[in-house]
Scaffold this motif. Structure first.
Motif, PDB file in Angstrom:
ATOM      1  N   HIS A 170       0.270   5.774   9.324  1.00  0.00           N
ATOM      2  CA  HIS A 170       0.963   5.257   8.136  1.00  0.00           C
ATOM      3  C   HIS A 170       0.339   5.918   6.922  1.00  0.00           C
ATOM      4  O   HIS A 170      -0.872   5.843   6.722  1.00  0.00           O
ATOM      5  CB  HIS A 170       0.837   3.745   8.039  1.00  0.00           C
ATOM      6  CG  HIS A 170       1.480   3.179   6.809  1.00  0.00           C
ATOM      7  ND1 HIS A 170       2.837   2.979   6.710  1.00  0.00           N
ATOM      8  CD2 HIS A 170       0.957   2.800   5.613  1.00  0.00           C
ATOM      9  CE1 HIS A 170       3.126   2.487   5.515  1.00  0.00           C
ATOM     10  NE2 HIS A 170       2.003   2.375   4.830  1.00  0.00           N
ATOM     11  N   GLN A 171       1.162   6.572   6.119  1.00  0.00           N
ATOM     12  CA  GLN A 171       0.662   7.360   4.992  1.00  0.00           C
ATOM     13  C   GLN A 171       1.196   6.808   3.676  1.00  0.00           C
ATOM     14  O   GLN A 171       2.353   6.398   3.581  1.00  0.00           O
ATOM     15  CB  GLN A 171       1.088   8.821   5.168  1.00  0.00           C
ATOM     16  CG  GLN A 171       0.327   9.818   4.327  1.00  0.00           C
ATOM     17  CD  GLN A 171       0.603  11.238   4.794  1.00  0.00           C
ATOM     18  OE1 GLN A 171       1.626  11.831   4.416  1.00  0.00           O
ATOM     19  NE2 GLN A 171      -0.275  11.788   5.614  1.00  0.00           N
ATOM     20  N   PHE A 172       0.333   6.808   2.656  1.00  0.00           N
ATOM     21  CA  PHE A 172       0.759   6.363   1.336  1.00  0.00           C
ATOM     22  C   PHE A 172      -0.072   7.079   0.274  1.00  0.00           C
ATOM     23  O   PHE A 172      -1.136   7.634   0.549  1.00  0.00           O
ATOM     24  CB  PHE A 172       0.641   4.842   1.189  1.00  0.00           C
ATOM     25  CG  PHE A 172      -0.759   4.292   1.390  1.00  0.00           C
ATOM     26  CD1 PHE A 172      -1.614   4.100   0.312  1.00  0.00           C
ATOM     27  CD2 PHE A 172      -1.205   3.948   2.663  1.00  0.00           C
ATOM     28  CE1 PHE A 172      -2.891   3.592   0.499  1.00  0.00           C
ATOM     29  CE2 PHE A 172      -2.486   3.429   2.852  1.00  0.00           C
ATOM     30  CZ  PHE A 172      -3.326   3.255   1.765  1.00  0.00           C
ATOM     31  N   GLY A 218      -2.767   7.198  -6.414  1.00  0.00           N
ATOM     32  CA  GLY A 218      -2.980   8.165  -7.474  1.00  0.00           C
ATOM     33  C   GLY A 218      -2.656   9.557  -6.954  1.00  0.00           C
ATOM     34  O   GLY A 218      -1.584   9.806  -6.407  1.00  0.00           O
ATOM     35  N   SER A 219      -3.603  10.467  -7.094  1.00  0.00           N
ATOM     36  CA  SER A 219      -3.403  11.829  -6.602  1.00  0.00           C
ATOM     37  C   SER A 219      -3.919  12.015  -5.178  1.00  0.00           C
ATOM     38  O   SER A 219      -3.862  13.122  -4.642  1.00  0.00           O
ATOM     39  CB  SER A 219      -4.097  12.827  -7.536  1.00  0.00           C
ATOM     40  OG  SER A 219      -5.484  12.541  -7.642  1.00  0.00           O
ATOM     41  N   CYS A 220      -4.406  10.937  -4.558  1.00  0.00           N
ATOM     42  CA  CYS A 220      -4.884  10.995  -3.173  1.00  0.00           C
ATOM     43  C   CYS A 220      -3.770  10.607  -2.204  1.00  0.00           C
ATOM     44  O   CYS A 220      -2.878   9.829  -2.547  1.00  0.00           O
ATOM     45  CB  CYS A 220      -6.059  10.038  -2.970  1.00  0.00           C
ATOM     46  SG  CYS A 220      -7.552  10.461  -3.867  1.00  0.00           S
ATOM     47  N   THR A 221      -3.861  11.130  -1.001  1.00  0.00           N
ATOM     48  CA  THR A 221      -3.008  10.694   0.100  1.00  0.00           C
ATOM     49  C   THR A 221      -3.889  10.002   1.122  1.00  0.00           C
ATOM     50  O   THR A 221      -4.894  10.565   1.568  1.00  0.00           O
ATOM     51  CB  THR A 221      -2.294  11.884   0.764  1.00  0.00           C
ATOM     52  OG1 THR A 221      -1.488  12.549  -0.216  1.00  0.00           O
ATOM     53  CG2 THR A 221      -1.409  11.422   1.907  1.00  0.00           C
ATOM     54  N   VAL A 222      -3.536   8.776   1.476  1.00  0.00           N
ATOM     55  CA  VAL A 222      -4.307   7.996   2.441  1.00  0.00           C
ATOM     56  C   VAL A 222      -3.464   7.823   3.701  1.00  0.00           C
ATOM     57  O   VAL A 222      -2.281   7.467   3.625  1.00  0.00           O
ATOM     58  CB  VAL A 222      -4.692   6.608   1.877  1.00  0.00           C
ATOM     59  CG1 VAL A 222      -5.504   5.813   2.897  1.00  0.00           C
ATOM     60  CG2 VAL A 222      -5.478   6.767   0.570  1.00  0.00           C
ATOM     61  N   THR A 223      -4.063   8.092   4.838  1.00  0.00           N
ATOM     62  CA  THR A 223      -3.376   7.937   6.122  1.00  0.00           C
ATOM     63  C   THR A 223      -4.180   6.998   7.005  1.00  0.00           C
ATOM     64  O   THR A 223      -5.349   7.254   7.290  1.00  0.00           O
ATOM     65  CB  THR A 223      -3.218   9.286   6.844  1.00  0.00           C
ATOM     66  OG1 THR A 223      -2.606  10.229   5.965  1.00  0.00           O
ATOM     67  CG2 THR A 223      -2.371   9.132   8.096  1.00  0.00           C
ATOM     68  N   ALA A 224      -3.553   5.911   7.419  1.00  0.00           N
ATOM     69  CA  ALA A 224      -4.156   5.001   8.394  1.00  0.00           C
ATOM     70  C   ALA A 224      -3.722   5.432   9.787  1.00  0.00           C
ATOM     71  O   ALA A 224      -2.546   5.768   9.997  1.00  0.00           O
ATOM     72  CB  ALA A 224      -3.706   3.568   8.125  1.00  0.00           C
ATOM     73  N   THR A 232      -8.542   0.735  13.096  1.00  0.00           N
ATOM     74  CA  THR A 232      -7.841   1.654  12.204  1.00  0.00           C
ATOM     75  C   THR A 232      -8.789   2.480  11.347  1.00  0.00           C
ATOM     76  O   THR A 232      -9.182   2.056  10.255  1.00  0.00           O
ATOM     77  CB  THR A 232      -6.856   0.892  11.296  1.00  0.00           C
ATOM     78  OG1 THR A 232      -5.975   0.098  12.108  1.00  0.00           O
ATOM     79  CG2 THR A 232      -6.026   1.843  10.456  1.00  0.00           C
ATOM     80  N   PRO A 233      -9.185   3.662  11.822  1.00  0.00           N
ATOM     81  CA  PRO A 233      -9.832   4.627  10.934  1.00  0.00           C
ATOM     82  C   PRO A 233      -8.812   5.158   9.920  1.00  0.00           C
ATOM     83  O   PRO A 233      -7.603   4.927  10.053  1.00  0.00           O
ATOM     84  CB  PRO A 233     -10.290   5.741  11.886  1.00  0.00           C
ATOM     85  CG  PRO A 233     -10.155   5.175  13.265  1.00  0.00           C
ATOM     86  CD  PRO A 233      -9.070   4.152  13.195  1.00  0.00           C
ATOM     87  N   ALA A 234      -9.296   5.898   8.927  1.00  0.00           N
ATOM     88  CA  ALA A 234      -8.404   6.394   7.890  1.00  0.00           C
ATOM     89  C   ALA A 234      -8.801   7.801   7.459  1.00  0.00           C
ATOM     90  O   ALA A 234      -9.939   8.234   7.647  1.00  0.00           O
ATOM     91  CB  ALA A 234      -8.406   5.458   6.688  1.00  0.00           C
ATOM     92  N   ALA A 268      -2.993  -2.042   8.440  1.00  0.00           N
ATOM     93  CA  ALA A 268      -4.333  -2.485   8.049  1.00  0.00           C
ATOM     94  C   ALA A 268      -4.565  -2.504   6.540  1.00  0.00           C
ATOM     95  O   ALA A 268      -5.716  -2.572   6.097  1.00  0.00           O
ATOM     96  CB  ALA A 268      -5.404  -1.620   8.736  1.00  0.00           C
ATOM     97  N   VAL A 269      -3.483  -2.478   5.749  1.00  0.00           N
ATOM     98  CA  VAL A 269      -3.605  -2.463   4.290  1.00  0.00           C
ATOM     99  C   VAL A 269      -2.928  -3.701   3.728  1.00  0.00           C
ATOM    100  O   VAL A 269      -1.807  -4.056   4.131  1.00  0.00           O
ATOM    101  CB  VAL A 269      -2.963  -1.197   3.684  1.00  0.00           C
ATOM    102  CG1 VAL A 269      -3.141  -1.176   2.165  1.00  0.00           C
ATOM    103  CG2 VAL A 269      -3.563   0.054   4.306  1.00  0.00           C
TER     104      VAL A 269
END
Length: 290
Positions: free
Chosen positions: A10-12, A15-21, A64-66, A268-269
């Motif tokens: 799951h990606q979101f 800000g300017s970061c991309t976080v992937t669970a 869930t690592p990220a 997990a968010v």
């Protein structure tokens, strides 16, 4: 032939970061009251589960690592079980990393909230570094605890062996963090002890947006987030862990910011709202998409 679906990701944007669970795996466990609310009666735990439309005799534990992509760094936060867990259906983070469009060679930082096996098992792959170009960060207190010979012959000895096998080989490439230390620009470590003596949470800020990676500060969205004072079997210092849960989730609730908890229901968010007995967990929907 039986097709094996790819790992859930799951990606979101933050800000300017991309976080992937990435879901490293999940398992069904019996008797929730034996793990959560060990200072409560089983019926009290059952009642709270039933009130929240959950089964009373079993629960699902998710891992869930990220991945945090800042544009200049690709940071892995915790690594899952790795190859040692694959026979049991765990250890899927490596495939999830690739499914999200990254290679292990692209990872520049591996940040560890603490040194339990489900967080450090993915550091090695076939005896070699799983992320060959990365540097590593972990808690100074945490590392000192697990490598101390005083752990030998105690219930913590199994955990120590995992640290000696999976962490010590990286010690020369590892930066040991104290409370408030910076990992990369915009990402800092906060000491959150109790689950383990040197457990950390990570605070990420990008373009005014914030996220807290809470690791194992709380391990169930009802029985731990909802009742932070209930004792958890896996917490090393149960009283300290309860104080830390209150402190960390008070901060998250007051600032109305999202958090990613390693054992929260995938992805997990979520957010929390303070209530008299604890916190109400609100899963993320589209807040970070617009």
């Amino acid at each position: 032939m039986t097709a094996v679906p790819p790992p859930e990701t799951h990606q979101f944007k933050l800000g300017s970061c991309t976080v992937t669970a990435v879901r490293d795996g999940a398992n069904v466990m019996d008797n929730p009251w034996e793990i959560f609310g060990s200072n409560q009666t089983p019926d009290t735990v059952r009642k709270l589960l039933e009130q929240n439309f959950l089964p009373t005799e079993k629960f699902v534990n998710s891992y869930t690592p990220a991945i945090i992509d800042t544009g200049s760094d690709v940071i892995v936060v915790d690594t899952g079980f790795g190859e040692a867990g694959r026979a049991r259906g765990f250890g899927r983070f490596r495939k999830g990393l690739k499914a999200a469009g990254y290679t292990p060679e692209q990872v520049t930082v591996v940040a560890l909230t603490h040194l339990h096996g489900d967080h450090i098992g993915g550091l090695l792959e076939e005896g070699a570094p799983a992320f060959p170009n990365a540097r590593y960060v972990a808690g100074e207190i945490e590392y000192a605890f697990w490598t101390d010979k005083a752990r030998e012959g105690t219930p913590a000895e199994g955990g120590q062996k995992a640290v000696l096998a999976n962490i010590v080989p990286f010690a020369e490439k590892m930066t040991f963090l104290k409370d408030g230390d910076q990992i990369v620009s915009g990402m800092t470590a906060m000491l959150a002890p109790g689950h383990t003596p040197g457990h950390l949470v990570f605070h990420l800020e990008s373009d005014g947006k914030q996220l807290v990676m809470t690791g194992d500060t709380a391990n169930h969205y009802i029985l731990s987030v909802g009742r932070p004072d209930w004792e958890v079997r896996f917490d090393a210092d149960k009283m300290q862990a309860a104080k830390t849960r209150r402190r960390i989730f008070d901060m998250i609730a007051a600032d109305r910011i999202p958090f990613l908890g390693f054992h929260m229901p995938f992805p997990a968010v979520g957010f929390v709202e303070k209530q008299p007995e604890g916190f109400r967990y609100i899963p993320k929907t589209y807040q970070l998409e617009i």
